[in-house]
Design a protein around this motif. Structure first.
Motif, short mmCIF file in Angstrom:
data_model
loop_
_atom_site.label_atom_id
_atom_site.label_comp_id
_atom_site.label_asym_id
_atom_site.label_seq_id
_atom_site.Cartn_x
_atom_site.Cartn_y
_atom_site.Cartn_z
N SER A 201 -19.25 2.28 7.19
CA SER A 201 -19.48 3.02 8.43
C SER A 201 -20.84 2.69 9.05
O SER A 201 -21.80 2.38 8.31
N ARG A 243 -6.52 6.62 9.06
CA ARG A 243 -7.01 7.44 10.35
C ARG A 243 -8.80 7.90 9.89
O ARG A 243 -9.16 8.03 8.93
N SER A 244 -9.36 8.20 11.00
CA SER A 244 -10.78 8.66 11.06
C SER A 244 -10.52 10.23 10.91
O SER A 244 -9.65 10.82 10.90
N THR A 277 -18.86 7.16 15.72
CA THR A 277 -17.35 7.16 16.03
C THR A 277 -17.20 5.94 17.08
O THR A 277 -16.06 5.52 16.84
N ALA A 280 -17.09 2.67 15.59
CA ALA A 280 -15.87 2.41 14.35
C ALA A 280 -14.76 2.02 14.97
O ALA A 280 -14.07 1.41 14.26
N LYS A 281 -14.46 2.29 16.25
CA LYS A 281 -13.20 2.08 16.65
C LYS A 281 -12.49 0.78 16.52
O LYS A 281 -11.46 0.89 15.93
N MET A 284 -11.95 0.36 12.72
CA MET A 284 -11.66 1.58 11.95
C MET A 284 -12.72 2.00 10.71
O MET A 284 -12.71 2.51 9.75
N HIS A 286 -14.91 4.34 10.15
CA HIS A 286 -15.27 5.62 10.52
C HIS A 286 -16.12 6.20 9.44
O HIS A 286 -16.11 5.68 8.15
N LEU A 289 -12.70 8.19 5.94
CA LEU A 289 -11.27 7.86 6.19
C LEU A 289 -10.40 8.50 5.45
O LEU A 289 -10.68 8.73 4.34
#
Ligand SMILES: [Zn+2]
Length: 297
Positions: A201, A243-244, A277, A280-281, A284, A286, A289
């Motif tokens: 991240s 997912r974050s 954040t 990270a988009k 992914m 983040h 996770l």
């Protein structure tokens, strides 16, 4: 100290030392992180073995009694509100996969999430934890069905629809054995929800050895998406969704600011959390996770 001589994910025997981190919460001791030359798995090595890790958990952050600290502090209130909201969001997400069934929160700690699941009412839920103190605390506080990790082996195979592990797997010494237990306990149609910090991240890179997600030596592993996927594959699982964890970036960043002994940790942490954040988009990447995992076959 336990010196790993092969990668716990791929079995390769060549590693490269990458970074030295400090235990900021309990002892101030330093620990090296090694990266496997073959599969990129990053892990704390050497590490205190399972019989000697206890003292590293002797801090407010990990002791069960920390939950008693109510007080009127503004920060605690914010923390409470965020935690309750986050628990509701997690349950809502899990219910997009299962509308009921047998549920285990593995590593239930003080039982807040378990309490949310029980009160939601859709699942038949139990909690499991490694700590006897935690198990007793949850029994006493909520009166729920909680078991010790040592009881996992005697549970009915293929009996759970949902097993959650929120920031737990990175603490488990016998990680391959743990994955095999999950393989055995999860129904064929069941789902694992596993959240771990993400060492790729933006905030991990930004804070380097001060990054709170390393949390040595309690965090034995520092997954990225590739090494996590490999571990799942090795044990006959597949990742069906990544997912974050939206509140982890600011939380981890604020704690990292504390480790750096900076001022204005809330503002700085909030800004770093936001940048992390945003960055990270695309990939992914983040701060933490959540992997949704099912049997591969
Ligand atoms: Zn490896």
């Amino acid at each position: 100290m336990e010196n790993l001589n092969k990668c716990l994910v791929c079995g390769h025997t060549n590693f490269t030392k990458e970074i030295t981190c400090t235990d900021f919460v309990a002892t101030g001791h330093n620990f090296d992180l090694c990266r496997c030359d073959n599969c990129s798995f990053l892990f704390t090595n050497p590490r205190p073995d399972a019989n000697h890790i206890g003292p590293y958990y002797q801090s407010d952050r990990y002791i069960s009694h920390a939950g008693d600290k109510k007080g009127f502090s503004f920060i605690y209130r914010i923390y409470d509100v965020v935690r309750n909201y986050s628990i509701k969001q997690k349950i809502k997400h899990i219910k997009t996969y299962h509308d009921g069934g047998k549920f285990m929160d593995l590593g239930c700690g003080l039982g807040y999430f378990l309490d949310g699941v029980v009160k939601d009412g859709a699942f038949d839920a139990i909690g499991v934890d490694i700590s006897e103190d935690a198990v007793n605390y949850v029994k006493k506080t909520f009166g729920y069905n909680v078991k010790l990790e040592s009881e996992l082996d005697s549970m009915q195979p293929k009996s759970f629809d949902v097993i959650t592990q929120w920031h737990v797997l990175e603490h488990v010494h016998l990680i391959n054995e743990r994955m095999q237990q999950l393989k055995l306990l999860l129904k064929n149609t069941g789902t694992l929800f596993i959240a771990v910090p993400n060492s790729e991240s933006w905030d991990a890179k930004f804070y380097g050895p001060f990054w709170d997600g390393y949390d040595v030596p309690r965090h034995l592993y520092h997954f990225n998406q590739a090494s996590f996927a490999l571990l799942m594959q090795k044990h006959g699982f597949k990742i069906v969704e990544t997912r974050s964890m939206p509140f982890d970036a600011p939380y981890i960043s604020m704690r990292s600011e504390v480790h750096k002994k900076n001022n204005f940790v809330f503002i700085r942490g909030a800004i770093s959390g936001l940048i992390s954040t945003i960055k990270a988009k695309k990939a992914m990447n983040h701060s933490s996770l959540l992997y949704v995992v099912k049997h591969a076959d």
